[in-house]
Write an enzyme that holds these catalytic residues in place. Structure first.
Site, PDB file in Angstrom:
ATOM      1  N   TYR A 101      49.513  59.330  54.512  1.00 32.11           N
ATOM      2  CA  TYR A 101      48.300  59.186  54.435  1.00 32.11           C
ATOM      3  C   TYR A 101      48.037  57.319  54.727  1.00 32.11           C
ATOM      4  O   TYR A 101      48.656  56.695  55.043  1.00 32.11           O
ATOM      5  CB  TYR A 101      48.367  59.430  53.248  1.00 32.11           C
ATOM      6  CG  TYR A 101      47.413  59.706  52.741  1.00 32.11           C
ATOM      7  CD1 TYR A 101      46.482  60.081  51.930  1.00 32.11           C
ATOM      8  CD2 TYR A 101      47.293  57.782  52.164  1.00 32.11           C
ATOM      9  CE1 TYR A 101      45.033  59.684  51.396  1.00 32.11           C
ATOM     10  CE2 TYR A 101      45.883  57.494  51.350  1.00 32.11           C
ATOM     11  CZ  TYR A 101      44.796  58.358  51.448  1.00 32.11           C
ATOM     12  OH  TYR A 101      44.136  57.963  50.130  1.00 32.11           O
ATOM     13  N   GLU A 189      39.682  57.358  54.961  1.00 31.83           N
ATOM     14  CA  GLU A 189      40.891  57.836  54.993  1.00 31.83           C
ATOM     15  C   GLU A 189      41.247  58.718  56.654  1.00 31.83           C
ATOM     16  O   GLU A 189      40.649  59.610  56.943  1.00 31.83           O
ATOM     17  CB  GLU A 189      40.761  58.775  53.853  1.00 31.83           C
ATOM     18  CG  GLU A 189      42.032  59.371  53.068  1.00 31.83           C
ATOM     19  CD  GLU A 189      41.623  60.566  52.240  1.00 31.83           C
ATOM     20  OE1 GLU A 189      42.123  59.831  50.819  1.00 31.83           O
ATOM     21  OE2 GLU A 189      41.721  61.558  52.273  1.00 31.83           O
TER      22      GLU A 189
END
Ligand code: GDP
Ligand code: MN
Length: 380
Positions: A101, A189
């Protein structure tokens, strides 16, 4: 403005962030053609502006044309958390060794950019934050100094990324930072950022929220706003030049000043209610603005009660009161309205409203009292 995944990936591509080769389609036949061109296996991905598509069945791998047909047919038209799937993104399937991530956003409290990296990607970051907060490495970036290559490498190392992934991941972070700053985004993101079985790192998903306040610098953004999947209330408010954000509660809010509007949203929650929106009518709370505000709020069938919270500074409360009354002639409200006016000429304002008070038009002298009353009406 939130972008669809495929738009986010196009945005990433401009800054050199590697993604899988792919394209968008809106029909099953076009899906097969594109999948044939890309070569199997392919991934078919529902394009909706909401997370958790994978879990909802909106991300599927197809090994051949038959499977592609089957999956495209099931995903197109699917409802994912209230979002209708009209567009499919199809890309070459990657073979995944690990899922990570990475993101950048602004930490308003720290007044710094915040980079988050985790070796636990693929799951929602909120869930990781709750279950295993130490699994997220944070790096604060001073906007004046920018992000150094050393700091980028340091954060991916601290996050525990596989040593073979570190250099490429750090390089992607540098590019992602540029995408975030130069691309005028509020949030970028990548979840998951993957390490492939052949040892390369690339973005498998893209979430980009552009900063609407920077739109004047980006005429090219016009084409991104496909009108799809947007909140009709926000569209309506935008057309009327209102500063409006749709929420999911039942008390519609009108206030003047962003600060007062935000505290009104908070206060409604504090007294046990939930706000249907944030709406700042700014300095000119006249009849025309009130009409526009009430039209938008009235069109939202979740709204069961309206709370008007105006503090008269430069704007005079008596003018606001007249504006509200006139607006109520022009817009037929479906639900009761509770009004709190305070500040300049509040006494005159209350006198103006006094003759018109009813079960559907309530005046309360204090903000707290008005919030309580409005929430009571919303649950009545
Ligand atoms: P989200 O659920 O909306 O966040 O959609 P994502 O694009 O993140 O995909 C969800 C999950 O599907 C990923 O975490 C992967 O595990 C899986 N997935 C997506 N693309 C691929 C791919 O190319 N190959 C493989 N093997 N899995 C994939
Ligand atoms: Mn994802």
């Amino acid at each position: 403005m939130d972008l669809f995944e495929y738009q986010g990936k196009q945005y990433f591509a401009r800054f050199g962030i590697p993604t899988s080769q792919g394209g968008v389609v809106t029909s099953v036949d076009a899906a097969i053609n594109l999948a044939n061109q890309i070569g199997y296996p392919v991934v078919l991905k529902a394009q909706v502006k909401v997370g958790g598509r994978g879990k909802a069945g909106g991300v599927k791998i197809a090994a051949d044309a038959d499977e592609a047909r089957e999956e495209a047919d099931s995903i197109l038209g699917m409802d994912i958390k209230g979002h209708l799937v009209e567009v499919l993104w199809i890309e070459r399937a990657s073979s995944i060794a690990e899922e990570y991530y990475a993101s950048f956003t602004l930490d308003r409290t720290a007044k710094l950019h915040l980079c988050m990296v985790s070796a636990r990607g693929g799951v929602e970051i909120e869930q990781v934050a709750e279950e295993d907060p130490d699994a997220i490495s944070r790096l604060y970036v001073d906007p004046v100094e920018g992000l150094s290559a050393e700091a980028a490498l340091d954060v991916v190392t601290k996050a525990g990324l596989n040593p073979t992934a570190r250099d490429e991941a750090a390089d992607i972070l540098m590019k992602l930072y540029r995408c975030y700053v130069e691309g005028d985004a509020d949030l970028v993101e990548i979840n998951p950022l993957i390490l492939t079985r052949d040892g390369h790192v690339h973005a498998l998903d893209a979430k980009v929220t552009l900063d609407d306040s920077a739109a004047f610098r980006h005429p090219e953004w016009e084409s991104l706003d496909g009108g799809q999947d947007t909140d009709f209330r926000e569209e309506m408010a935008k057309a009327r030049g209102l500063n409006y954000v749709g929420l999911s509660g039942s008390t519609g809010i009108i206030a003047n000043g962003a600060g007062l509007a935000m505290s009104t949203v908070d206060l409604v929650s504090q007294v046990g209610g939930s706000a249907a929106n944030f709406l700042d009518v700014g300095g000119a709370a006249d009849a025309d603005v009130m009409v526009a505000a009430l039209e938008v709020i009235n069109s939202d069938d979740r709204v069961r009660s309206i709370l008007v919270n105006i503090f008269g500074g430069i704007v005079r409360c008596d003018e606001v009161a007249r504006g509200i009354l006139e607006a109520m002639h022009r817009v037929e409200l479906r639900c009761p309205i509770t009004i709190r006016l305070d500040g300049t000429n509040a006494v005159e304002a209350r006198q103006i409203l006094a003759d018109h008070l009813s079960e559907k038009l309530i005046a309360e002298p204090t903000m707290l009292g008005a919030a309580r009353r409005a929430v009571e009406m919303a649950s009545a």
